[in-house]
Design a protein around this motif. Structure first.
Motif, short mmCIF file in Angstrom:
data_model
loop_
_atom_site.label_atom_id
_atom_site.label_comp_id
_atom_site.label_asym_id
_atom_site.label_seq_id
_atom_site.Cartn_x
_atom_site.Cartn_y
_atom_site.Cartn_z
N ILE A 68 0.84 -1.21 0.00
CA ILE A 68 0.00 0.00 0.00
C ILE A 68 0.87 1.25 0.00
O ILE A 68 0.59 2.22 -0.73
N ALA A 69 1.94 1.26 0.80
CA ALA A 69 2.85 2.41 0.82
C ALA A 69 3.44 2.64 -0.56
O ALA A 69 3.50 3.77 -1.06
N TRP A 70 3.89 1.58 -1.20
CA TRP A 70 4.46 1.67 -2.54
C TRP A 70 3.42 2.18 -3.53
O TRP A 70 3.69 3.06 -4.35
N ASP A 71 2.20 1.63 -3.47
CA ASP A 71 1.13 2.06 -4.38
C ASP A 71 0.81 3.54 -4.19
O ASP A 71 0.54 4.25 -5.16
N LEU A 72 0.82 4.02 -2.94
CA LEU A 72 0.57 5.44 -2.69
C LEU A 72 1.66 6.31 -3.31
O LEU A 72 1.37 7.36 -3.89
N LEU A 73 2.90 5.90 -3.18
CA LEU A 73 4.00 6.69 -3.78
C LEU A 73 3.91 6.69 -5.30
O LEU A 73 4.07 7.74 -5.94
N ILE A 74 3.65 5.53 -5.88
CA ILE A 74 3.49 5.47 -7.34
C ILE A 74 2.28 6.29 -7.79
O ILE A 74 2.36 7.06 -8.75
N GLY A 75 1.17 6.12 -7.09
CA GLY A 75 -0.05 6.86 -7.43
C GLY A 75 0.14 8.36 -7.31
O GLY A 75 -0.34 9.12 -8.15
N ALA A 76 0.84 8.80 -6.28
CA ALA A 76 1.09 10.23 -6.10
C ALA A 76 1.93 10.78 -7.25
O ALA A 76 1.66 11.86 -7.77
N TRP A 77 2.96 10.02 -7.64
CA TRP A 77 3.78 10.46 -8.76
C TRP A 77 2.94 10.50 -10.05
O TRP A 77 3.03 11.46 -10.83
N MET A 78 2.14 9.48 -10.27
CA MET A 78 1.29 9.45 -11.46
C MET A 78 0.33 10.64 -11.46
O MET A 78 0.12 11.28 -12.49
N TYR A 79 -0.25 10.95 -10.31
CA TYR A 79 -1.16 12.09 -10.19
C TYR A 79 -0.44 13.38 -10.56
O TYR A 79 -0.95 14.18 -11.35
N ARG A 80 0.76 13.60 -9.98
CA ARG A 80 1.50 14.83 -10.28
C ARG A 80 1.85 14.92 -11.77
O ARG A 80 1.74 15.98 -12.38
#
Length: 130
Positions: A68-80
């Motif tokens: 979940i932590a990894w997915d949040l970091l990837i998702g945040a980068w994708m969002y930006r």
């Protein structure tokens, strides 16, 4: 990122690497009492040992918190990146959900979309800011 992609609070939260702290705290709490076993499992990987580790409730929960932590970091980068590229939220919503559910597929698909939508002169823009 999915339900309020243009809200200022979303941008503030997603811009911080602290977005991954809550699941990492859960991870730390779960593994604290089992650190020697976790170290033994991860330092000399063996499929049977890993299977036994994941069969425990704390082991499966710890790995899930890490994912979940990894997915949040990837998702945040994708969002930006999606905001930088001007991608529509109706495109990004399903990509972010897919990334949370099946990270490699969602992330890979986003990378393809990013490659297709990014400008070829991006390196100059990043360096000069223009």
């Amino acid at each position: 990122m999915i339900f309020a992609p243009t809200a200022p609070v979303t941008s503030r939260i997603v811009s911080s690497p602290l977005i991954a702290v809550p699941p990492l705290v859960v991870y730390a709490v779960l593994v604290a009492a089992h650190l020697p076993r976790l170290w033994a499992t991860m330092s000399s990987p063996d499929l049977d040992t890993l299977r036994e580790f994941l069969a425990t409730s704390w082991g499966a929960s710890a790995v899930w918190a890490q994912v979940i932590a990894w997915d949040l970091l990837i998702g945040a980068w994708m969002y930006r990146e999606s905001r930088r590229l001007g991608l529509h939220p109706l495109l990004m919503g399903p990509l972010l959900v897919l990334t949370v559910v099946l990270s490699p597929f969602g992330f890979g698909l986003f990378l393809a979309v990013r490659a297709a939508c990014d400008r070829p002169d991006r390196a100059t823009t990043v360096v000069t800011g223009q």
